[in-house]
Design a protein around this motif. Structure first.
Motif, PDB file in Angstrom:
ATOM      1  N   THR A  60      -4.531  -6.017 -21.654  1.00  0.00           N
ATOM      2  CA  THR A  60      -5.526  -5.053 -22.120  1.00  0.00           C
ATOM      3  C   THR A  60      -5.181  -4.531 -23.509  1.00  0.00           C
ATOM      4  O   THR A  60      -6.067  -4.175 -24.274  1.00  0.00           O
ATOM      5  N   ALA A  61      -3.902  -4.515 -23.864  1.00  0.00           N
ATOM      6  CA  ALA A  61      -3.493  -4.079 -25.199  1.00  0.00           C
ATOM      7  C   ALA A  61      -4.051  -5.007 -26.279  1.00  0.00           C
ATOM      8  O   ALA A  61      -4.241  -4.586 -27.422  1.00  0.00           O
ATOM      9  N   ASN A  62      -4.318  -6.258 -25.900  1.00  0.00           N
ATOM     10  CA  ASN A  62      -4.889  -7.230 -26.837  1.00  0.00           C
ATOM     11  C   ASN A  62      -6.393  -7.378 -26.654  1.00  0.00           C
ATOM     12  O   ASN A  62      -6.988  -8.315 -27.185  1.00  0.00           O
ATOM     13  N   GLY A  63      -7.002  -6.506 -25.863  1.00  0.00           N
ATOM     14  CA  GLY A  63      -8.440  -6.532 -25.683  1.00  0.00           C
ATOM     15  C   GLY A  63      -8.929  -7.474 -24.590  1.00  0.00           C
ATOM     16  O   GLY A  63     -10.120  -7.736 -24.487  1.00  0.00           O
ATOM     17  N   SER A  64      -8.033  -7.965 -23.765  1.00  0.00           N
ATOM     18  CA  SER A  64      -8.407  -8.884 -22.696  1.00  0.00           C
ATOM     19  C   SER A  64      -9.137  -8.158 -21.574  1.00  0.00           C
ATOM     20  O   SER A  64      -8.958  -6.960 -21.353  1.00  0.00           O
ATOM     21  N   VAL A  65      -9.924  -8.899 -20.857  1.00  0.00           N
ATOM     22  CA  VAL A  65     -10.525  -8.417 -19.618  1.00  0.00           C
ATOM     23  C   VAL A  65      -9.400  -8.095 -18.643  1.00  0.00           C
ATOM     24  O   VAL A  65      -8.358  -8.758 -18.664  1.00  0.00           O
ATOM     25  N   LEU A  66      -9.579  -7.090 -17.805  1.00  0.00           N
ATOM     26  CA  LEU A  66      -8.591  -6.755 -16.784  1.00  0.00           C
ATOM     27  C   LEU A  66      -9.136  -7.187 -15.431  1.00  0.00           C
ATOM     28  O   LEU A  66     -10.174  -6.676 -14.989  1.00  0.00           O
ATOM     29  N   VAL A  67      -8.473  -8.132 -14.799  1.00  0.00           N
ATOM     30  CA  VAL A  67      -8.842  -8.545 -13.447  1.00  0.00           C
ATOM     31  C   VAL A  67      -8.185  -7.558 -12.486  1.00  0.00           C
ATOM     32  O   VAL A  67      -6.976  -7.322 -12.557  1.00  0.00           O
ATOM     33  N   VAL A  68      -8.992  -6.974 -11.594  1.00  0.00           N
ATOM     34  CA  VAL A  68      -8.506  -5.954 -10.676  1.00  0.00           C
ATOM     35  C   VAL A  68      -8.671  -6.454  -9.247  1.00  0.00           C
ATOM     36  O   VAL A  68      -9.771  -6.789  -8.827  1.00  0.00           O
ATOM     37  N   LEU A  69      -7.564  -6.523  -8.521  1.00  0.00           N
ATOM     38  CA  LEU A  69      -7.546  -6.915  -7.117  1.00  0.00           C
ATOM     39  C   LEU A  69      -7.686  -5.656  -6.261  1.00  0.00           C
ATOM     40  O   LEU A  69      -7.465  -4.548  -6.747  1.00  0.00           O
ATOM     41  N   TYR A  70      -8.009  -5.829  -4.985  1.00  0.00           N
ATOM     42  CA  TYR A  70      -8.122  -4.701  -4.062  1.00  0.00           C
ATOM     43  C   TYR A  70      -7.087  -4.838  -2.952  1.00  0.00           C
ATOM     44  O   TYR A  70      -6.821  -5.933  -2.459  1.00  0.00           O
ATOM     45  N   SER A  71      -6.510  -3.712  -2.542  1.00  0.00           N
ATOM     46  CA  SER A  71      -5.639  -3.663  -1.374  1.00  0.00           C
ATOM     47  C   SER A  71      -5.811  -2.309  -0.699  1.00  0.00           C
ATOM     48  O   SER A  71      -5.829  -1.279  -1.378  1.00  0.00           O
ATOM     49  N   SER A  72      -5.897  -2.313   0.615  1.00  0.00           N
ATOM     50  CA  SER A  72      -5.988  -1.050   1.351  1.00  0.00           C
ATOM     51  C   SER A  72      -4.613  -0.392   1.478  1.00  0.00           C
ATOM     52  O   SER A  72      -4.524   0.766   1.868  1.00  0.00           O
ATOM     53  N   GLU A  73      -3.548  -1.125   1.146  1.00  0.00           N
ATOM     54  CA  GLU A  73      -2.174  -0.612   1.250  1.00  0.00           C
ATOM     55  C   GLU A  73      -1.474  -0.745  -0.097  1.00  0.00           C
ATOM     56  O   GLU A  73      -0.694  -1.666  -0.324  1.00  0.00           O
ATOM     57  N   LEU A  74      -1.759   0.179  -0.990  1.00  0.00           N
ATOM     58  CA  LEU A  74      -1.313   0.085  -2.375  1.00  0.00           C
ATOM     59  C   LEU A  74       0.210   0.053  -2.519  1.00  0.00           C
ATOM     60  O   LEU A  74       0.743  -0.770  -3.262  1.00  0.00           O
ATOM     61  N   GLU A  75       0.906   0.924  -1.821  1.00  0.00           N
ATOM     62  CA  GLU A  75       2.362   0.955  -1.951  1.00  0.00           C
ATOM     63  C   GLU A  75       3.001  -0.330  -1.410  1.00  0.00           C
ATOM     64  O   GLU A  75       3.963  -0.845  -1.986  1.00  0.00           O
ATOM     65  N   LEU A  76       2.475  -0.849  -0.318  1.00  0.00           N
ATOM     66  CA  LEU A  76       3.001  -2.089   0.264  1.00  0.00           C
ATOM     67  C   LEU A  76       2.795  -3.268  -0.685  1.00  0.00           C
ATOM     68  O   LEU A  76       3.713  -4.055  -0.912  1.00  0.00           O
ATOM     69  N   ILE A  77       1.613  -3.399  -1.264  1.00  0.00           N
ATOM     70  CA  ILE A  77       1.361  -4.522  -2.161  1.00  0.00           C
ATOM     71  C   ILE A  77       2.157  -4.360  -3.459  1.00  0.00           C
ATOM     72  O   ILE A  77       2.583  -5.350  -4.054  1.00  0.00           O
ATOM     73  N   LYS A  78       2.405  -3.129  -3.882  1.00  0.00           N
ATOM     74  CA  LYS A  78       3.251  -2.918  -5.064  1.00  0.00           C
ATOM     75  C   LYS A  78       4.652  -3.472  -4.802  1.00  0.00           C
ATOM     76  O   LYS A  78       5.226  -4.149  -5.664  1.00  0.00           O
ATOM     77  N   GLU A  79       5.200  -3.235  -3.623  1.00  0.00           N
ATOM     78  CA  GLU A  79       6.521  -3.769  -3.284  1.00  0.00           C
ATOM     79  C   GLU A  79       6.511  -5.298  -3.247  1.00  0.00           C
ATOM     80  O   GLU A  79       7.457  -5.940  -3.701  1.00  0.00           O
ATOM     81  N   LYS A  80       5.438  -5.885  -2.725  1.00  0.00           N
ATOM     82  CA  LYS A  80       5.325  -7.344  -2.698  1.00  0.00           C
ATOM     83  C   LYS A  80       5.268  -7.916  -4.110  1.00  0.00           C
ATOM     84  O   LYS A  80       5.862  -8.951  -4.390  1.00  0.00           O
ATOM     85  N   VAL A  81       4.550  -7.240  -5.001  1.00  0.00           N
ATOM     86  CA  VAL A  81       4.476  -7.666  -6.399  1.00  0.00           C
ATOM     87  C   VAL A  81       5.875  -7.653  -7.017  1.00  0.00           C
ATOM     88  O   VAL A  81       6.288  -8.612  -7.682  1.00  0.00           O
ATOM     89  N   LEU A  82       6.620  -6.592  -6.790  1.00  0.00           N
ATOM     90  CA  LEU A  82       7.986  -6.495  -7.328  1.00  0.00           C
ATOM     91  C   LEU A  82       8.897  -7.552  -6.724  1.00  0.00           C
ATOM     92  O   LEU A  82       9.661  -8.210  -7.444  1.00  0.00           O
ATOM     93  N   GLN A  83       8.835  -7.740  -5.416  1.00  0.00           N
ATOM     94  CA  GLN A  83       9.678  -8.741  -4.748  1.00  0.00           C
ATOM     95  C   GLN A  83       9.369 -10.153  -5.226  1.00  0.00           C
ATOM     96  O   GLN A  83      10.257 -11.004  -5.269  1.00  0.00           O
ATOM     97  N   ALA A  84       8.122 -10.410  -5.587  1.00  0.00           N
ATOM     98  CA  ALA A  84       7.723 -11.744  -6.040  1.00  0.00           C
ATOM     99  C   ALA A  84       8.078 -11.988  -7.506  1.00  0.00           C
ATOM    100  O   ALA A  84       7.926 -13.095  -8.003  1.00  0.00           O
ATOM    101  N   GLY A  85       8.552 -10.950  -8.208  1.00  0.00           N
ATOM    102  CA  GLY A  85       8.957 -11.123  -9.603  1.00  0.00           C
ATOM    103  C   GLY A  85       8.017 -10.513 -10.617  1.00  0.00           C
ATOM    104  O   GLY A  85       8.181 -10.717 -11.820  1.00  0.00           O
ATOM    105  N   GLY A  86       7.039  -9.735 -10.146  1.00  0.00           N
ATOM    106  CA  GLY A  86       6.145  -9.049 -11.070  1.00  0.00           C
ATOM    107  C   GLY A  86       6.803  -7.817 -11.658  1.00  0.00           C
ATOM    108  O   GLY A  86       7.790  -7.304 -11.126  1.00  0.00           O
TER     109      GLY A  86
END
Length: 117
Positions: A60-86
């Motif tokens: 977004t800093a370069n003006g790109s479109v932001l693709v937004v995913l949905y999750s009903s469990e935000l904290e859980l998916i945040k941990e999965k993102v971190l564990q996967a290397g995000g």
């Protein structure tokens, strides 16, 4: 449903296709199909798309479109993102209608995940 003029497919640049595939498969269970050494297509993501080999990245800093995913469990998916290397680029914040965070996947693309809870 008539799909005329609807978003049908999305493509991202990816410097490291293998690492990007592992990340999205581990964090979100996306499925992949390989089309030669420079392209992988994904499915099981709500919208189909692909990654092509390139040193560019969406931000977004370069003006790109932001693709937004949905999750009903935000904290859980945040941990999965971190564990996967995000990498979290914007911590969880509230906005009218919900909460979200932004992350950078291994090839440098910025995406977000939101929740209405």
């Amino acid at each position: 449903m008539n799909m005329q003029n609807h978003i049908n497919y999305v493509e991202f640049a990816a410097a490291d296709l293998a690492q990007t595939e592992r990340f999205f498969n581990h964090a979100f269970a996306w499925q992949f199909e390989h089309y030669g050494p420079d392209y992988i297509a994904f499915s099981n993501a709500g919208l189909e798309g692909g990654f092509y080999r390139s040193d560019l990245a969406a931000s977004t800093a370069n003006g790109s479109v932001l693709v937004v995913l949905y999750s009903s469990e935000l904290e859980l998916i945040k941990e999965k993102v971190l564990q996967a290397g995000g990498v979290i680029s914007k911590e969880i914040f509230s906005f009218p209608g919900g909460r979200r965070f932004h992350f950078i996947e291994p090839s440098g693309n910025e995406l977000a995940i939101w929740s209405d809870s």
